[in-house]
Every structure is written in structure tokens, then in C-alpha cells.
Design a protein around this motif. Structure first.
Motif, PDB file in Angstrom:
ATOM      1  N   ARG A  14      -5.329  -9.304   1.075  1.00 29.49           N
ATOM      2  CA  ARG A  14      -4.470  -9.851   2.120  1.00 29.49           C
ATOM      3  C   ARG A  14      -5.199  -9.889   3.446  1.00 29.49           C
ATOM      4  O   ARG A  14      -4.889 -10.649   4.323  1.00 29.49           O
ATOM      5  N   GLN A  42      -4.168  -2.313 -11.393  1.00 31.69           N
ATOM      6  CA  GLN A  42      -4.361  -3.284 -10.317  1.00 31.69           C
ATOM      7  C   GLN A  42      -3.578  -4.568 -10.614  1.00 31.69           C
ATOM      8  O   GLN A  42      -2.993  -5.174  -9.718  1.00 31.69           O
ATOM      9  N   TYR A  61       2.187   1.613  -3.430  1.00 30.95           N
ATOM     10  CA  TYR A  61       1.142   2.126  -4.334  1.00 30.95           C
ATOM     11  C   TYR A  61       0.974   3.627  -4.153  1.00 30.95           C
ATOM     12  O   TYR A  61       0.848   4.374  -5.123  1.00 30.95           O
ATOM     13  N   LEU A  87       3.201  -7.913  -5.874  1.00 30.17           N
ATOM     14  CA  LEU A  87       3.157  -8.814  -4.714  1.00 30.17           C
ATOM     15  C   LEU A  87       3.884 -10.121  -5.012  1.00 30.17           C
ATOM     16  O   LEU A  87       4.572 -10.681  -4.156  1.00 30.17           O
ATOM     17  N   GLU A  93      -0.664  -6.449  -8.387  1.00 32.16           N
ATOM     18  CA  GLU A  93      -0.727  -7.865  -8.016  1.00 32.16           C
ATOM     19  C   GLU A  93       0.563  -8.574  -8.433  1.00 32.16           C
ATOM     20  O   GLU A  93       1.060  -9.444  -7.730  1.00 32.16           O
ATOM     21  N   GLU A 136       0.823  -1.206   0.000  1.00 30.53           N
ATOM     22  CA  GLU A 136       0.000   0.000   0.000  1.00 30.53           C
ATOM     23  C   GLU A 136       0.863   1.264   0.000  1.00 30.53           C
ATOM     24  O   GLU A 136       0.559   2.246  -0.673  1.00 30.53           O
ATOM     25  N   PRO A 169      -7.900   4.291  -6.105  1.00 25.62           N
ATOM     26  CA  PRO A 169      -7.473   3.507  -4.939  1.00 25.62           C
ATOM     27  C   PRO A 169      -7.011   2.114  -5.345  1.00 25.62           C
ATOM     28  O   PRO A 169      -7.399   1.600  -6.389  1.00 25.62           O
ATOM     29  N   LEU A 170      -6.175   1.565  -4.515  1.00 27.12           N
ATOM     30  CA  LEU A 170      -5.667   0.211  -4.744  1.00 27.12           C
ATOM     31  C   LEU A 170      -6.784  -0.792  -4.460  1.00 27.12           C
ATOM     32  O   LEU A 170      -7.441  -0.732  -3.438  1.00 27.12           O
ATOM     33  N   GLN A 171      -6.959  -1.728  -5.381  1.00 28.27           N
ATOM     34  CA  GLN A 171      -8.026  -2.727  -5.210  1.00 28.27           C
ATOM     35  C   GLN A 171      -7.500  -4.085  -5.633  1.00 28.27           C
ATOM     36  O   GLN A 171      -7.862  -4.588  -6.690  1.00 28.27           O
ATOM     37  N   LEU A 172      -6.631  -4.626  -4.851  1.00 27.23           N
ATOM     38  CA  LEU A 172      -6.074  -5.924  -5.213  1.00 27.23           C
ATOM     39  C   LEU A 172      -7.148  -6.993  -5.097  1.00 27.23           C
ATOM     40  O   LEU A 172      -7.893  -7.033  -4.126  1.00 27.23           O
ATOM     41  N   ALA A 191      -3.931   2.834   5.305  1.00 26.68           N
ATOM     42  CA  ALA A 191      -4.316   1.473   4.914  1.00 26.68           C
ATOM     43  C   ALA A 191      -5.829   1.330   5.089  1.00 26.68           C
ATOM     44  O   ALA A 191      -6.412   1.963   5.973  1.00 26.68           O
ATOM     45  N   PRO A 192      -6.460   0.504   4.277  1.00 25.78           N
ATOM     46  CA  PRO A 192      -7.903   0.328   4.428  1.00 25.78           C
ATOM     47  C   PRO A 192      -8.249  -0.193   5.817  1.00 25.78           C
ATOM     48  O   PRO A 192      -7.563  -1.064   6.350  1.00 25.78           O
TER      49      PRO A 192
END
Lengths: 169, 247
Positions: free
Chosen positions: B58, A40, A15, A47, A44, A12, B51-54, B191-192
Motif C-alpha cells: 500500500r 500472506q 494482523y 484487504l 491479501e 497491520e 511479519p506481514l509481507q503483503l 507499522a513499517p
């Protein structure tokens, strides 16, 4: 920016700091409506690929290279093996792609999807990004000499492809 | 690495280096004399980051997905009995969700994420409790009467509210439910984080907007709803939105 170790990567935080860089790079290959999805995907990949980051260079260069490879692989796998030239976007923070050079045109129009991914990446950095051999070598973690050899190979292939069967180009 | 292209301009990675605070004298010297590269720099800087949306979450929301009032929606009212029932249900639901955490369904990466972020100061993720699992919702997803929805947010410091607007344009409060219809002041959450309250959907059919609002000043549900119904978040606010559909 200090280099970060692979095991210390916080996705995060990465990002937040580099997401725009990745998005801008993606936009070189994809229109905005697709770029958000690709963004996105790239993270990934981050990671998954984080252990391969040795922490010797900057995360910026690592992400720039990883994003370039991901976009090229995606274009290749989409079976849209049309001219890469058509796929490359004109975005305001990049400079226009030069089509005047025969080698560049051949590479972008017909050669790119027949080559190994590393050579395609080198070709993109050379013909599209306009980077010097030394800069490409730094980015890809190899010597400028290696880039020089690979570019000679690429130029040879481009010249051959540009020559119509049984005649001069 | 030289920041210059073979044609003498900054290459894209050098532009990135400058934006990241790099102090290359060569790049700085070039920028002083090249209007084109200054324009490129400004254009690059203007890009907005979603926003990050993996899809490989996790962590999953361990929110207390609770049953709201009879209407199915939370209203800004304090009813002691209902509150205790909510808290008790919350604890049970949270424990249940923790048990099913590894079975979170992964969203389809090919689908539109549906996020609508203005200013990137807040992002909202919505999850539906599916009993054995928890599923993240995206814009266009279908929900049903009785569905229980939880929320995760990522935001800067400010005043936060999550609200819904149903197909009849009626607003309802999702978070904070105990604040009397006023936003809650929050520290930054890079962080979310899972919100401790959730909602249960009623029978109103049609599109349902779920909006996280982050503003520099406190605001009320009515103020937020009025602004959103005119198509924009209130002045000084950022919004993140998802629209789901109830047939």
C-alpha cells in the motif's frame, strides 16, 4: 474485542492482533513451510474482502471463516484432490480428526471436492472441528436450522457415496 | 456460541477466543478441569507470527537511497563533505522514488520470503532501487555491484541497528550511519517505516546477510557482528534477516 467496521480495518493492526489465529487455522490444512505463504495470501484476501465484513460479529470469527474458505479453495485449486484427510494436519492445538465415522471418512476422502464451497465449509466445521450446528450457524452468519438442513443434505450425499454400486456399504 | 465441541472439548475457535482474552464462563470452567485443552491452549499460544509481507504494497519505501562512501558501504565515521553530499543525493533520490511509487514491482507470492525473525520484535524489508522502480528483495535474490538498497523496518521499542555481513564475514553498518557504530534508541513502530539511510553494494562476491537487530540495551556494530557470526543475535535481542547473493 469490539467489532470493527469494514471501513475502519487497519490491516497491520488486524494482523498484529489476529495473525496468529489465522496462522493456526492455516496449519490445520497446511504444513509450516507452506503456511507462511498462505498467511500472506489470507491477509491479501482480507484487504479485498474487508468491505464484506459487516461489523456485526467478531473479527475473530470472520477471519476464522475466511481463512477456512481460503484454505479449502486453495486445496481444491491445487488439483491435489486427494483425500482431504491426508491434507489435514495434526497440530497440537487441535484435536485429532475422527475417522471412525463413515460419513466423515467419505466426506474427507472423496466427497469434499465435488461439493459447493459452503457445504464443504459446513462439513469441515462439523466433521473436523466438531462444532455444534448452532456454533456453525453463528460462525457462518446463518441460522442453526439452515446448518441442520445443509448437514442433512451432506449426510445424504455421504451415505449415497458410501454405497457401492448395486450393493450395501 | 457454545465454546464446546460435540465431544465436550473446546473447539478451535473457542481456544482462539480464550487467547484473545475472551471471558466465556463455560470455556473457563472447562479449562479448569481439562488438562488436554490446557495443553492445546499452551501449544496455540506458543505459535510465532512472521511479519506481514503483503505483495500488494500500500505504500512503498520513499527512502533516500543514497550512495555511500567509496567502499560502497557505510562506516561509522562522520565526514562533513560526504555527509552533505549524501543528504543532497538523498533528497533527489527520495523525490525520484516518490515519482515512481505506483510502479513498484510486486514480489512473486510463491517464493520464499526469506525472512528470519526471532521473537517477532523486529522485521526488516529490503528494497533495491531499479531506477524506474523499486523492488523488494527476498532471500536468495541476486544483487550486483553498485546496487543501491533501502530498508523498511517494523519494531518494538528498543535499540535498533541494521547491518550487513559480506561473504568475507566482514560487517558493515547500514543504519544508523551517523551514530559512530552504535545502535540508535527507537520508539515502537507498529507499522513499517522507511529508514532515512541506504547503502550501495561493493564488488565483494558471495552471499550477503542483511540483518535488523533490536536489543533492549545499546550495542555496537562489532558486538552485533560477533554474535551474528556465531549464528545467534546478541542476548536480549531480536533479529530479522535476509540473505541476498552477489555472483
Amino acid at each position: 474485542m469490539e467489532p470493527v467496521q469494514a471501513e475502519a480495518i487497519d490491516i497491520e493492526a488486524l494482523y498484529t492482533q489476529y495473525g496468529k489465529l489465522v496462522l493456526r487455522r492455516i496449519r490445520r490444512f497446511y504444513p509450516p513451510q507452506v503456511a507462511a505463504d498462505v498467511l500472506q495470501e489470507v491477509f491479501e484476501r482480507v484487504l479485498i474482502r474487508a468491505p464484506s465484513f459487516r461489523g456485526e460479529g467478531s473479527p475473530r470469527a470472520w477471519l476464522f471463516g475466511l481463512t477456512t474458505r481460503h484454505c479449502l479453495a486453495r486445496l481444491r485449486n491445487e488439483r491435489r484432490r486427494r483425500h482431504l484427510l491426508e491434507e489435514l494436519g495434526e497440530v497440537p492445538w487441535s484435536l485429532p480428526i475422527s475417522e471412525s465415522d463413515t460419513e466423515a471418512r467419505v466426506f474427507l476422502q472423496q466427497l469434499w471436492h465435488t461439493l459447493d464451497p459452503e457445504l464443504v465449509q459446513i462439513g469441515i466445521h462439523h466433521y473436523v472441528d466438531g462444532m455444534t450446528q448452532a456454533a456453525i450457524g453463528d460462525l457462518m452468519g446463518v441460522t442453526g436450522r439452515t446448518i441442520s438442513n445443509r448437514l442433512q443434505q451432506l449426510q445424504r450425499l455421504a451415505r449415497q457415496a458410501a454405497v457401492p454400486a448395486g450393493g450395501d456399504p | 456460541m457454545s465454546p464446546l465441541r460435540t465431544d465436550g472439548h473446546l473447539h478451535d475457535l473457542a481456544i482462539e477466543d480464550v487467547l484473545d482474552g475472551g471471558d466465556s464462563p463455560e470455556a473457563a470452567a472447562h479449562l479448569r478441569t481439562c488438562a488436554l485443552c490446557r495443553q492445546r491452549l499452551a501449544a496455540a499460544d506458543a505459535v510465532q507470527l512472521p511479519p506481514l509481507q503483503l505483495s500488494q504494497q500500500r505504500t512503498i519505501p520513499t527512502t533516500a537511497i543514497t550512495q555511500g562512501p567509496d567502499t560502497g558501504r557505510a562506516r561509522p565515521a562522520n565526514q562533513p563533505l560526504g555527509r552533505w553530499l549524501t543528504l543532497a543525493t538523498a533528497a533527489i533520490a527520495a523525490a525520484a522514488l516518490l515519482l515512481v511509487a505506483p510502479r513498484v514491482r510486486q514480489p512473486d507470492p510463491d517464493r520464499d520470503d526469506g525472512f528470519n525473525v526471532r521473537g517477532s520484535k523486529v522485521s526488516l524489508r529490503v528494497y533495491r532501487d531499479e531506477g524506474a522502480s523499486s523492488r523488494r528483495l527476498r532471500s536468495g535474490d541476486t544483487i550486483a555491484t553498485g546496487d543501491r538498497l533501502g530498508f523498511r523496518v517494523q519494531h518494538r521499542a528498543g535499540h535498533l541497528m541494521v547491518l550487513g555481513i559480506d561473504a568475507r564475514s566482514e560487517p558493515y553498518l547500514c543504519y544508523p550511519q551517523q551514530g559512530g557504530g552504535v545502535s540508535v534508541e527507537v520508539p515502537p513502530s507498529p507499522a513499517p517505516r522507511t529508514l532515512p539511510e541506504a547503502i550501495r553494494m561493493d564488488h565483494t562476491a558471495g552471499p550477503e546477510r542483511l540483518v535488523a537487530l533490536l536489543c533492549s540495551d545499546p550495542f555496537t556494530l562489532d558486538e552485533a557482528a560477533e554474535a551474528l557470526q556465531h549464528g545467534e543475535p546478541p542476548r536480549g535481542c531480536s533479529a530479522s534477516e535476509i540473505t541476498v547473493v552477489k555472483p
